[in-house]
Design a protein around this motif. Structure first.
Motif, PDB file in Angstrom:
ATOM      1  N   SER A  94       0.835  -1.199   0.000  1.00 49.11           N
ATOM      2  CA  SER A  94       0.000   0.000   0.000  1.00 49.11           C
ATOM      3  C   SER A  94       0.874   1.255   0.000  1.00 49.11           C
ATOM      4  CB  SER A  94      -0.916  -0.021   1.222  1.00 49.11           C
ATOM      5  OG  SER A  94      -1.645   1.161   1.305  1.00 49.11           O
ATOM      6  N   LYS A  95       1.925   1.269   0.831  1.00 49.32           N
ATOM      7  CA  LYS A  95       2.856   2.402   0.868  1.00 49.32           C
ATOM      8  C   LYS A  95       3.561   2.572  -0.473  1.00 49.32           C
ATOM      9  CE  LYS A  95       3.246   4.404   4.937  1.00 49.32           C
ATOM     10  NZ  LYS A  95       2.641   5.714   5.052  1.00 49.32           N
ATOM     11  N   LEU A  96       3.979   1.450  -1.045  1.00 54.78           N
ATOM     12  CA  LEU A  96       4.648   1.471  -2.341  1.00 54.78           C
ATOM     13  C   LEU A  96       3.725   2.067  -3.407  1.00 54.78           C
ATOM     14  CD1 LEU A  96       7.206   0.700  -3.874  1.00 54.78           C
ATOM     15  CD2 LEU A  96       6.202  -1.542  -4.283  1.00 54.78           C
ATOM     16  N   TYR A  97       2.460   1.706  -3.356  1.00 52.81           N
ATOM     17  CA  TYR A  97       1.482   2.237  -4.307  1.00 52.81           C
ATOM     18  C   TYR A  97       1.334   3.750  -4.116  1.00 52.81           C
ATOM     19  CZ  TYR A  97      -2.872   2.825  -6.877  1.00 52.81           C
ATOM     20  OH  TYR A  97      -3.826   3.246  -7.754  1.00 52.81           O
ATOM     21  N   GLU A  98       1.296   4.220  -2.848  1.00 50.30           N
ATOM     22  CA  GLU A  98       1.204   5.663  -2.574  1.00 50.30           C
ATOM     23  C   GLU A  98       2.432   6.387  -3.122  1.00 50.30           C
ATOM     24  OE1 GLU A  98       0.558   6.526   1.573  1.00 50.30           O
ATOM     25  OE2 GLU A  98      -1.045   5.027   1.702  1.00 50.30           O
ATOM     26  N   TYR A  99       3.633   5.817  -2.875  1.00 53.80           N
ATOM     27  CA  TYR A  99       4.857   6.431  -3.384  1.00 53.80           C
ATOM     28  C   TYR A  99       4.852   6.482  -4.908  1.00 53.80           C
ATOM     29  CZ  TYR A  99       6.830   5.952   1.329  1.00 53.80           C
ATOM     30  OH  TYR A  99       7.071   6.036   2.666  1.00 53.80           O
ATOM     31  N   GLN A 100       4.348   5.425  -5.537  1.00 55.24           N
ATOM     32  CA  GLN A 100       4.283   5.384  -6.994  1.00 55.24           C
ATOM     33  C   GLN A 100       3.346   6.462  -7.523  1.00 55.24           C
ATOM     34  OE1 GLN A 100       6.177   3.358  -9.090  1.00 55.24           O
ATOM     35  NE2 GLN A 100       5.388   4.776 -10.609  1.00 55.24           N
ATOM     36  N   GLU A 101       2.207   6.647  -6.847  1.00 60.86           N
ATOM     37  CA  GLU A 101       1.275   7.706  -7.256  1.00 60.86           C
ATOM     38  C   GLU A 101       1.923   9.079  -7.132  1.00 60.86           C
ATOM     39  OE1 GLU A 101      -2.257   7.056  -4.845  1.00 60.86           O
ATOM     40  OE2 GLU A 101      -3.314   6.339  -6.629  1.00 60.86           O
ATOM     41  N   GLU A 102       2.634   9.321  -6.012  1.00 60.94           N
ATOM     42  CA  GLU A 102       3.322  10.597  -5.821  1.00 60.94           C
ATOM     43  C   GLU A 102       4.389  10.811  -6.893  1.00 60.94           C
ATOM     44  OE1 GLU A 102       4.881  11.014  -1.849  1.00 60.94           O
ATOM     45  OE2 GLU A 102       2.956  10.453  -0.954  1.00 60.94           O
ATOM     46  N   LEU A 103       5.136   9.773  -7.169  1.00 60.11           N
ATOM     47  CA  LEU A 103       6.173   9.852  -8.190  1.00 60.11           C
ATOM     48  C   LEU A 103       5.575  10.132  -9.563  1.00 60.11           C
ATOM     49  CD1 LEU A 103       9.174   9.593  -8.880  1.00 60.11           C
ATOM     50  CD2 LEU A 103       8.818   7.141  -9.156  1.00 60.11           C
ATOM     51  N   ASP A 104       4.479   9.456  -9.896  1.00 61.29           N
ATOM     52  CA  ASP A 104       3.804   9.695 -11.175  1.00 61.29           C
ATOM     53  C   ASP A 104       3.321  11.139 -11.274  1.00 61.29           C
ATOM     54  OD1 ASP A 104       4.247   7.086 -11.901  1.00 61.29           O
ATOM     55  OD2 ASP A 104       2.200   6.393 -11.494  1.00 61.29           O
ATOM     56  N   ALA A 105       2.767  11.663 -10.162  1.00 58.26           N
ATOM     57  CA  ALA A 105       2.288  13.052 -10.155  1.00 58.26           C
ATOM     58  C   ALA A 105       3.455  14.016 -10.355  1.00 58.26           C
ATOM     59  CB  ALA A 105       1.551  13.354  -8.852  1.00 58.26           C
ATOM     60  N   GLN A 106       4.581  13.755  -9.683  1.00 60.78           N
ATOM     61  CA  GLN A 106       5.752  14.622  -9.841  1.00 60.78           C
ATOM     62  C   GLN A 106       6.302  14.558 -11.259  1.00 60.78           C
ATOM     63  OE1 GLN A 106       8.488  13.393  -6.788  1.00 60.78           O
ATOM     64  NE2 GLN A 106       7.709  14.894  -5.326  1.00 60.78           N
ATOM     65  N   LEU A 107       6.368  13.372 -11.811  1.00 61.61           N
ATOM     66  CA  LEU A 107       6.864  13.231 -13.186  1.00 61.61           C
ATOM     67  C   LEU A 107       5.951  13.959 -14.167  1.00 61.61           C
ATOM     68  CD1 LEU A 107       8.039   9.505 -13.216  1.00 61.61           C
ATOM     69  CD2 LEU A 107       9.467  11.553 -13.364  1.00 61.61           C
ATOM     70  N   ASN A 108       4.645  13.875 -13.941  1.00 62.38           N
ATOM     71  CA  ASN A 108       3.692  14.571 -14.799  1.00 62.38           C
ATOM     72  C   ASN A 108       3.872  16.084 -14.669  1.00 62.38           C
ATOM     73  OD1 ASN A 108       1.534  14.503 -16.682  1.00 62.38           O
ATOM     74  ND2 ASN A 108       0.146  15.116 -15.044  1.00 62.38           N
ATOM     75  N   GLU A 109       4.095  16.550 -13.427  1.00 63.93           N
ATOM     76  CA  GLU A 109       4.315  17.974 -13.211  1.00 63.93           C
ATOM     77  C   GLU A 109       5.592  18.432 -13.921  1.00 63.93           C
ATOM     78  OE1 GLU A 109       5.032  21.063  -9.502  1.00 63.93           O
ATOM     79  OE2 GLU A 109       4.056  19.150  -9.106  1.00 63.93           O
ATOM     80  N   TYR A 110       6.663  17.652 -13.823  1.00 62.16           N
ATOM     81  CA  TYR A 110       7.915  18.000 -14.503  1.00 62.16           C
ATOM     82  C   TYR A 110       7.733  18.018 -16.021  1.00 62.16           C
ATOM     83  CZ  TYR A 110      10.277  17.311 -10.025  1.00 62.16           C
ATOM     84  OH  TYR A 110      10.676  17.400  -8.719  1.00 62.16           O
TER      85      TYR A 110
END
Length: 197
Positions: A34-50
């Motif tokens: 579950s934590k890994l999934y949350e981190y992946q979502e955050e990472l995806d959001a950051q990559l999209n923002e970049y």
């Protein structure tokens, strides 16, 4: 109790212990997943923002026309930062005052017309904090607005950034939401690094 019964009870106890251990391991695994999934979502959001920032940067560097640059910035603020309204003020060479040169998010023609005529004098108390080195002006939904710029900008909450050097701000960018639509947009706030959100 015979040896067979005692062996069976010992086997049951051993199985129960293994079962509990396995159950705890599965729970930890689910938590970790579950934590890994949350981190992946955050990472995806950051990559999209970049990616979106890179695209904005590419568009801005492809032109020298300031109105086109402001248009790209408006599109970014509305579609990616998801604020309702954006206004760019450009400093006038002859007076030093700031006049509206680009805006979006004002859907009523009368509102758009009123805001497009807005001029902020170079000595207006509203921008004095920026003149004296302030990074931005912030008026949140629950803040006071002693200079009545909510009514002038037609924004219930807003953030104003100076553009240019500390010595000379050639433009101002105002970002915000109307009182009617505040609940549909993210609240206006500044990040610790001085950026939006």
């Amino acid at each position: 109790m015979n040896d067979f019964g005692s062996q069976e009870t010992g086997a049951h106890a051993k199985l129960r212990l293994e079962n509990e251990t396995l159950s705890q391991q599965v729970k930890r695994l689910i938590k970790a997943e579950s934590k890994l999934y949350e981190y992946q979502e955050e990472l995806d959001a950051q990559l999209n923002e970049y990616k979106n920032l890179y695209e904005l940067n590419r568009k801005i560097h492809s032109t020298f026309d300031i109105r086109t640059i402001f248009g790209h910035a408006i599109e970014y603020v509305i579609h990616h930062l998801e604020y309702e309204r954006v206004v760019f003020f450009l400093q006038q060479e002859d007076t030093g005052d700031y006049a509206v040169c680009a805006l979006d998010g004002f859907y009523e023609p009368q509102e758009k017309d009123v805001v497009s005529q807005l001029v902020i004098g170079k000595h207006d108390p509203f921008i004095l904090p920026l003149v004296h080195g302030g990074e931005y002006l912030l008026c949140q939904a629950d803040s006071e607005d002693p200079l009545a710029y909510r009514a002038k900008l037609l924004m219930h909450e807003y953030l104003v950034y100076p553009l240019g050097s500390h010595a000379h701000h050639f433009a101002l960018m105002a970002v915000g939401n109307s009182a009617v639509n505040t609940r549909f947009f993210p609240p206006v706030r500044a990040r610790e690094d001085g950026g939006l959100r």
